[in-house]
Design an enzyme around this catalytic site. Structure first.
Site, mmCIF file in Angstrom:
data_model
loop_
_atom_site.group_PDB
_atom_site.id
_atom_site.type_symbol
_atom_site.label_atom_id
_atom_site.label_comp_id
_atom_site.label_asym_id
_atom_site.label_seq_id
_atom_site.Cartn_x
_atom_site.Cartn_y
_atom_site.Cartn_z
ATOM 1 N N ARG A 15 0.045 -32.938 -30.475
ATOM 2 C CA ARG A 15 0.290 -34.027 -31.501
ATOM 3 C C ARG A 15 -1.099 -34.447 -31.606
ATOM 4 O O ARG A 15 -1.671 -34.103 -32.943
ATOM 5 C CB ARG A 15 1.218 -35.295 -30.754
ATOM 6 C CG ARG A 15 1.672 -36.229 -31.569
ATOM 7 C CD ARG A 15 0.713 -37.046 -32.425
ATOM 8 N NE ARG A 15 0.033 -38.110 -31.293
ATOM 9 C CZ ARG A 15 -0.930 -38.751 -31.462
ATOM 10 N NH1 ARG A 15 -1.367 -38.964 -32.382
ATOM 11 N NH2 ARG A 15 -1.227 -39.505 -30.649
ATOM 12 N N ASP A 16 -1.806 -35.310 -30.961
ATOM 13 C CA ASP A 16 -2.914 -35.906 -31.308
ATOM 14 C C ASP A 16 -3.925 -34.597 -31.751
ATOM 15 O O ASP A 16 -4.887 -34.997 -32.591
ATOM 16 C CB ASP A 16 -3.629 -36.469 -30.049
ATOM 17 C CG ASP A 16 -4.968 -37.377 -30.362
ATOM 18 O OD1 ASP A 16 -5.394 -37.640 -31.531
ATOM 19 O OD2 ASP A 16 -5.537 -37.470 -29.532
ATOM 20 N N HIS A 207 -7.811 -42.418 -22.464
ATOM 21 C CA HIS A 207 -7.612 -41.438 -23.487
ATOM 22 C C HIS A 207 -9.146 -41.467 -24.116
ATOM 23 O O HIS A 207 -9.500 -42.207 -25.203
ATOM 24 C CB HIS A 207 -6.749 -41.987 -24.392
ATOM 25 C CG HIS A 207 -6.560 -40.967 -25.789
ATOM 26 N ND1 HIS A 207 -5.321 -40.100 -25.914
ATOM 27 C CD2 HIS A 207 -7.298 -40.400 -26.600
ATOM 28 C CE1 HIS A 207 -5.371 -39.513 -26.889
ATOM 29 N NE2 HIS A 207 -6.514 -39.559 -27.199
ATOM 30 N N HIS A 209 -12.510 -39.663 -26.143
ATOM 31 C CA HIS A 209 -13.083 -38.825 -27.039
ATOM 32 C C HIS A 209 -14.712 -38.615 -26.905
ATOM 33 O O HIS A 209 -15.155 -39.227 -26.207
ATOM 34 C CB HIS A 209 -12.920 -39.291 -28.654
ATOM 35 C CG HIS A 209 -11.236 -39.351 -28.999
ATOM 36 N ND1 HIS A 209 -11.109 -39.234 -30.220
ATOM 37 C CD2 HIS A 209 -10.452 -38.907 -28.238
ATOM 38 C CE1 HIS A 209 -9.626 -39.222 -30.370
ATOM 39 N NE2 HIS A 209 -9.235 -38.958 -29.066
ATOM 40 N N CYS A 240 -12.754 -34.984 -35.156
ATOM 41 C CA CYS A 240 -12.781 -36.735 -35.039
ATOM 42 C C CYS A 240 -12.852 -37.071 -36.804
ATOM 43 O O CYS A 240 -13.663 -36.669 -37.232
ATOM 44 C CB CYS A 240 -14.239 -36.998 -34.616
ATOM 45 S SG CYS A 240 -14.483 -38.941 -34.737
HETATM 46 ZN ZN LIG Z 1 -7.318 -38.603 -29.075
#
Ligand SMILES: [Zn+2]
Length: 301
Positions: A15-16, A207, A209, A240
């Site tokens: 998903r992400d 979570h 990045h 990103c």
């Molecule tokens: Zn993420």
């Protein structure tokens, strides 16, 4: 310093990860990919989203993907749901767990979800009420907890207050998302100290990045603080959207390698994980954004 013996990894790549990939993949590739992930020992795989296909064409086949994957009894398959309409679509295909999202940043909320933070909480409350009636579990994302691309600084106090509201609503896990990867170890520690006054540590996930290459270091800081749940994405899937070409999610292979090295159990088979990362990278026509996958992958595949 004592670390937990076991860490729960939440795999977010289908998903992400995929929603931030420009290239749209065939449905069957996504299904095969999730089946490979299911076989690695990962306990949670965020499978797809039920947002409008107008917003995210990549995940327009969410219902079909969810219905077609082989679901293992010991694996959770949450899906992202933005509103009641999305929830109804998820219920229609038998989803048992959802993820909702908001942010402490007013401007990010406006640009990302077209509503104020307060409005987003009303929307989430409707979704949560309906989901609870169906005995669906709810995970809640907070985006931009360490900084916002529009507002800059974000107050940890606000993150804690929002987390507390979501927990009281009935969300079982609060995910602290460093959406633009601006976290550093001192910032992580300060955030967790303050958020913990509102939300017990055991309900918190991180979570992170890897925009500036600090995600693993930040994860280590969170582990030192006692965090037991980590989100990551195999092959570092998902770029990103705020900095073209920059890294997005930290790669699951790299997280598992770190935890293996610390003697912390994840239940995840690193070799199978690397193979899944190489499978999806091949279909996206690029190399995995994972140092561990690049170092070990050739020997395995
Ligand atoms: Zn993420």
């Amino acid at each position: 310093m004592t670390f937990p013996h076991h860490i729960k990894i939440v795999e977010v790549s289908p998903r992400d990860g995929l929603q931030n990939e420009a290239q749209t993949l065939p449905t069957q590739v996504k299904i095969d990919f999730i089946n490979l992930l299911s076989d690695t020992g990962l306990p949670v795989i965020e499978t797809t989203s039920f947002v409008s296909p107008k917003w995210i064409p990549q995940l327009a086949d969410g219902g079909e993907v969810y219905q077609s994957i082989q679901k293992k009894p010991n694996v959770n398959y949450p899906v992202l749901v933005p509103n009641l309409k999305g929830l109804e679509a998820a219920i229609a295909v038998g989803v048992k767990e959802i993820a909702v999202f908001t942010t402490p940043s007013e401007q990010f909320s406006q640009k990302n979800a077209n509503c104020s933070v307060t409005e987003s909480l009303h929307r989430i409350a409707e979704v949560v009420d309906r989901a609870k009636k169906q005995r669906i579990r709810i995970r809640a994302y907070l985006s931009c907890v360490l900084g916002c691309p529009y507002e800059g600084k974000v107050m940890p106090e606000k993150v804690g207050e929002l987390g507390e509201i979501l927990l009281r609503m009935g969300c079982y896990e609060i995910v602290l998302g460093d959406t633009i990867g601006v976290g550093t170890p001192p910032k992580i520690k300060r955030l967790l100290e303050i958020v913990c006054r509102h939300v017990p540590l055991k309900y918190l996930a991180v979570h992170f990045h890897d925009t500036y290459g600090l995600a693993l270091v930040n994860i280590y800081s969170a582990l030192e603080f006692g965090i037991g749940i980590i989100d990551s994405s195999v092959a570092g899937l998902g770029g990103c959207p705020y900095a073209k070409g920059a890294s997005g999610n930290i790669a699951t292979e790299d997280v598992v390698h770190l935890l293996n090295g610390m003697g912390i159990d994840t239940g995840v088979d690193l070799k199978k994980l690397i193979a899944a990362g190489r499978f999806i990278s091949k279909h996206l026509g690029r190399t995995p954004q994972s140092k561990v996958n690049l170092a070990l992958g050739e020997a395995i595949s």
